[in-house]
Design an enzyme around this catalytic site. Sequence first.
Site, PDB file in Angstrom:
ATOM      1  N   CYS A  50       0.817  -1.209   0.000  1.00 32.18           N
ATOM      2  CA  CYS A  50       0.000   0.000   0.000  1.00 32.18           C
ATOM      3  C   CYS A  50       0.850   1.259   0.000  1.00 32.18           C
ATOM      4  CB  CYS A  50      -0.949   0.008   1.199  1.00 32.18           C
ATOM      5  SG  CYS A  50      -0.118   0.034   2.801  1.00 32.18           S
ATOM      6  N   SER A 109       9.862   2.260   6.260  1.00 31.64           N
ATOM      7  CA  SER A 109       8.405   2.196   6.316  1.00 31.64           C
ATOM      8  C   SER A 109       7.803   3.481   6.864  1.00 31.64           C
ATOM      9  CB  SER A 109       7.969   1.027   7.216  1.00 31.64           C
ATOM     10  OG  SER A 109       8.380  -0.206   6.672  1.00 31.64           O
ATOM     11  N   GLY A 200      -9.065  -9.467   4.856  1.00 30.33           N
ATOM     12  CA  GLY A 200      -7.689  -9.859   4.585  1.00 30.33           C
ATOM     13  C   GLY A 200      -6.792  -9.613   5.778  1.00 30.33           C
ATOM     14  N   ARG A 201      -5.481  -9.605   5.530  1.00 29.13           N
ATOM     15  CA  ARG A 201      -4.496  -9.431   6.607  1.00 29.13           C
ATOM     16  C   ARG A 201      -4.669  -8.093   7.318  1.00 29.13           C
ATOM     17  NH1 ARG A 201       0.803 -11.265   7.636  1.00 29.13           N
ATOM     18  NH2 ARG A 201       0.740 -12.554   5.756  1.00 29.13           N
TER      19      ARG A 201
END
Length: 434
Positions: A50, A109, A200-201
């Site tokens: 993402c 990140s 989802g995750r």
Amino acid sequence: MHIAVVGLSHRTAPVEIRERLSIAEQSMEDSLQRLRADEQVLEASILSTCNRLEIYTLLRNPEQGVSAVGSFLSQHSGLELSELMPHLFAYHHEEAIGHLMRVAAGLDSLVLGEGQILSQVKKMYRLGQEHRSIGPILNRLLNQAVSTGKRVRSETNLGTGAVSISSAAVELAQLKVGQARGIDDLVPLDQEQIAVVGAGRMARLLLQHLQAKGASGVVLLNRTVSRAEEMAADFPALPVQCRPLTDLNHCLSTCSLVFTSTGADDPIITAERLGQLNRRSSLMLVDIGVPRNISADVSELSGIAAYDVDDLQEVVARNQEARREIAAEAEGMLQQEGQQFIEWWDGLEAVPVANRLRMQLESFREQELQKALSRMGPDLSARERKVVEALSKGIINKILHGPVTKLRAPQPRQQRHQAMKVVQDLFDLDDLQS
């Protein structure tokens, strides 16, 4: 041959650009094949999350290879290269290697030290192997990147209590709910009617953090209700109602806080859809999907507050300072790991010389063996012939061991080049350097 990475991330591109380049897993094989179809791209792997799209490559020529990757990104996104260029970065060799190590360790990140990125690097490695788009160079590099990510997390406290994109999304909701109540701090979400769209995750992590923050209940919507029910079973302390995605309009009408995290290619919540609903006075939407699940025009509606992954910076900044000292400690490990790979890579320069030397000595061995066997006469048994041949091979291997080991040992490039030249001159080998 040349290692390079071309891509963009949350540091270089807004979400409206990133979502245009996102590559779903079901499209990964086709994308890798298209990259590998260019003669400049010898090996390729793709990291699509993402917050980033990065293409790691082994190229014949750095300029032509990077240009080929840029053309692929333009065709894939439907954006002109001139539109993409301001957002793209390209790192070469040592910089590319160092960047990958930082990514795998969570140092690049949005949420410093997040753990999910390591599993995404592992996935990139696995897909590269499954689709046969990587060879010995990227295979070694990606494997070492995964090991480095694990090492940083095991030997430092960087991963301890690290927040994820999902937890940052929950904190953002807490902060914005608090601000709406006149409180400039995180507040409990126990008074909110909450829905999570997707199973989802990322949705799993949302449920985990909502449970930890004291949410009184959640509606979980998914195309497949059974999958949502399986996920809900893992959160017995959090009341979860599982509903089909067809109930989305009802939830948008009755809930005050909705999180979205689906793999849909197009927005599932638009201004047009919301405008047709009899909804409550206010609604907060938090979208952590890329491509986005919520269209940008919803913010134009009265009573709607919409946030996407780029809005997470506000809460991420609150959690970063305590982790920066740990990150500095991890940087030293990354330099060490990167240098280890570079030494291995540099050692490959000696392989053609070592192979040519082995071929020449093997040719001499075969010639002299045949002369010796012919002089021994026809009475020599098969076993005796094998013993003599094994003896000759053993001598060659002993002779080769020292020079080959020294040629490939870690050393400055200039020193290795000098050693290669000496071997070439001593044994009258062809000039293999180009």
